[in-house]
Design a protein around this motif. Sequence first.
Motif, PDB file in Angstrom:
ATOM      1  N   GLU A  28       0.843  -1.227   0.060  1.00  0.00           N
ATOM      2  CA  GLU A  28      -0.023   0.105  -0.086  1.00  0.00           C
ATOM      3  C   GLU A  28       0.816   1.466   0.202  1.00  0.00           C
ATOM      4  OE1 GLU A  28      -3.874  -1.324   2.403  1.00  0.00           O
ATOM      5  OE2 GLU A  28      -2.268  -0.834   3.723  1.00  0.00           O
ATOM      6  N   VAL A  29       0.256   2.327  -0.597  1.00  0.00           N
ATOM      7  CA  VAL A  29       0.962   3.320  -0.690  1.00  0.00           C
ATOM      8  C   VAL A  29      -0.227   4.378  -0.015  1.00  0.00           C
ATOM      9  CG1 VAL A  29       2.021   5.314  -1.830  1.00  0.00           C
ATOM     10  CG2 VAL A  29       2.332   3.141  -2.713  1.00  0.00           C
ATOM     11  N   VAL A  30       0.226   5.203   1.126  1.00  0.00           N
ATOM     12  CA  VAL A  30      -0.851   5.829   1.996  1.00  0.00           C
ATOM     13  C   VAL A  30      -0.276   7.297   2.050  1.00  0.00           C
ATOM     14  CG1 VAL A  30      -2.180   5.823   3.990  1.00  0.00           C
ATOM     15  CG2 VAL A  30      -1.682   3.777   3.066  1.00  0.00           C
ATOM     16  N   GLU A  35      -5.287   8.488   2.960  1.00  0.00           N
ATOM     17  CA  GLU A  35      -5.944   7.994   1.816  1.00  0.00           C
ATOM     18  C   GLU A  35      -5.080   7.000   1.178  1.00  0.00           C
ATOM     19  OE1 GLU A  35      -7.273   9.583  -2.518  1.00  0.00           O
ATOM     20  OE2 GLU A  35      -6.460  10.717  -1.071  1.00  0.00           O
ATOM     21  N   ARG A  36      -5.747   5.801   0.783  1.00  0.00           N
ATOM     22  CA  ARG A  36      -4.825   4.557   0.055  1.00  0.00           C
ATOM     23  C   ARG A  36      -4.660   5.237  -1.240  1.00  0.00           C
ATOM     24  NH1 ARG A  36      -7.179  -0.919   1.295  1.00  0.00           N
ATOM     25  NH2 ARG A  36      -7.555  -0.138   3.326  1.00  0.00           N
ATOM     26  N   LEU A  37      -3.537   5.410  -1.843  1.00  0.00           N
ATOM     27  CA  LEU A  37      -3.251   5.749  -3.075  1.00  0.00           C
ATOM     28  C   LEU A  37      -3.003   4.506  -4.198  1.00  0.00           C
ATOM     29  CD1 LEU A  37      -0.907   8.690  -2.488  1.00  0.00           C
ATOM     30  CD2 LEU A  37      -3.303   9.019  -3.026  1.00  0.00           C
ATOM     31  N   VAL A  38      -2.376   3.401  -3.435  1.00  0.00           N
ATOM     32  CA  VAL A  38      -2.286   2.396  -4.177  1.00  0.00           C
ATOM     33  C   VAL A  38      -2.449   1.080  -3.209  1.00  0.00           C
ATOM     34  CG1 VAL A  38      -0.361   0.960  -5.289  1.00  0.00           C
ATOM     35  CG2 VAL A  38      -0.427   3.402  -5.641  1.00  0.00           C
ATOM     36  N   SER A  45       4.490   9.730  -8.526  1.00  0.00           N
ATOM     37  CA  SER A  45       4.533  11.225  -8.568  1.00  0.00           C
ATOM     38  C   SER A  45       3.362  11.662  -9.374  1.00  0.00           C
ATOM     39  CB  SER A  45       5.854  11.685  -9.530  1.00  0.00           C
ATOM     40  OG  SER A  45       7.013  11.438  -8.786  1.00  0.00           O
ATOM     41  N   SER A  46       2.720  11.052 -10.189  1.00  0.00           N
ATOM     42  CA  SER A  46       1.702  11.618 -10.588  1.00  0.00           C
ATOM     43  C   SER A  46       0.407  11.351  -9.483  1.00  0.00           C
ATOM     44  CB  SER A  46       1.009  10.800 -12.044  1.00  0.00           C
ATOM     45  OG  SER A  46       0.803   9.296 -11.769  1.00  0.00           O
ATOM     46  N   LEU A  47       0.460  10.596  -8.466  1.00  0.00           N
ATOM     47  CA  LEU A  47      -0.458  10.465  -7.784  1.00  0.00           C
ATOM     48  C   LEU A  47      -0.194  11.539  -6.458  1.00  0.00           C
ATOM     49  CD1 LEU A  47      -0.739   6.478  -7.186  1.00  0.00           C
ATOM     50  CD2 LEU A  47      -2.330   8.430  -8.681  1.00  0.00           C
ATOM     51  N   THR A  66       3.279   6.929   2.912  1.00  0.00           N
ATOM     52  CA  THR A  66       4.100   5.864   3.534  1.00  0.00           C
ATOM     53  C   THR A  66       3.886   4.712   2.514  1.00  0.00           C
ATOM     54  OG1 THR A  66       3.625   6.775   5.672  1.00  0.00           O
ATOM     55  CG2 THR A  66       3.866   4.292   5.546  1.00  0.00           C
ATOM     56  N   ILE A  67       4.900   3.837   2.586  1.00  0.00           N
ATOM     57  CA  ILE A  67       4.863   2.641   1.600  1.00  0.00           C
ATOM     58  C   ILE A  67       4.986   1.529   2.523  1.00  0.00           C
ATOM     59  CG2 ILE A  67       6.130   1.361  -0.277  1.00  0.00           C
ATOM     60  CD1 ILE A  67       7.078   3.855  -1.451  1.00  0.00           C
ATOM     61  N   ARG A  68       3.958   0.677   2.642  1.00  0.00           N
ATOM     62  CA  ARG A  68       3.944  -0.186   3.643  1.00  0.00           C
ATOM     63  C   ARG A  68       3.369  -1.584   3.121  1.00  0.00           C
ATOM     64  NH1 ARG A  68      -1.224   2.279   6.784  1.00  0.00           N
ATOM     65  NH2 ARG A  68      -2.888   1.535   5.372  1.00  0.00           N
TER      66      ARG A  68
END
Length: 143
Positions: A13-15, A20-23, A125-127, A134-136
Amino acid sequence: MSQAAAADEALLEVVGTDGERLVSLPVAEGEGWCLEWNHSVEGFPVLDCYRHRDGRMVLVRSHLPDFAAGLDHIPGRGRQVSDGEGGYWIEAIDEPVPGNAYRLRVGSMRVDHRLVIDDTRISLSSLAENQRVTIRLSLPPNQ
């Protein structure tokens, strides 16, 4: 961007700072991914590659196409091998990421931080250009 995950799969996940969860991508045990970006001075791509290993996010290798500013091998941390194209891989780093997460200030589109999973590239970068994320690796409840 999200894909359905099986109940026993972890999620990469990228938060954002607002939660907000971006990925959100499923990552089964043993699968890997890389964070790729363009070096801020030289512009060539740099990679840090991770693997889901025994419920941990583990930094396993890095690719550095040059000995540019800030890019070097730290003796005793992995093994440096040629990539055959003038750059090198640092193999066998095998460092678990504390807490299965790290903070990243996402660069501009010039730097273009991106997640690479198989043949998929997701531009962070586009998001979230110029923002902290945070990358988790989030584990299923039974782990």
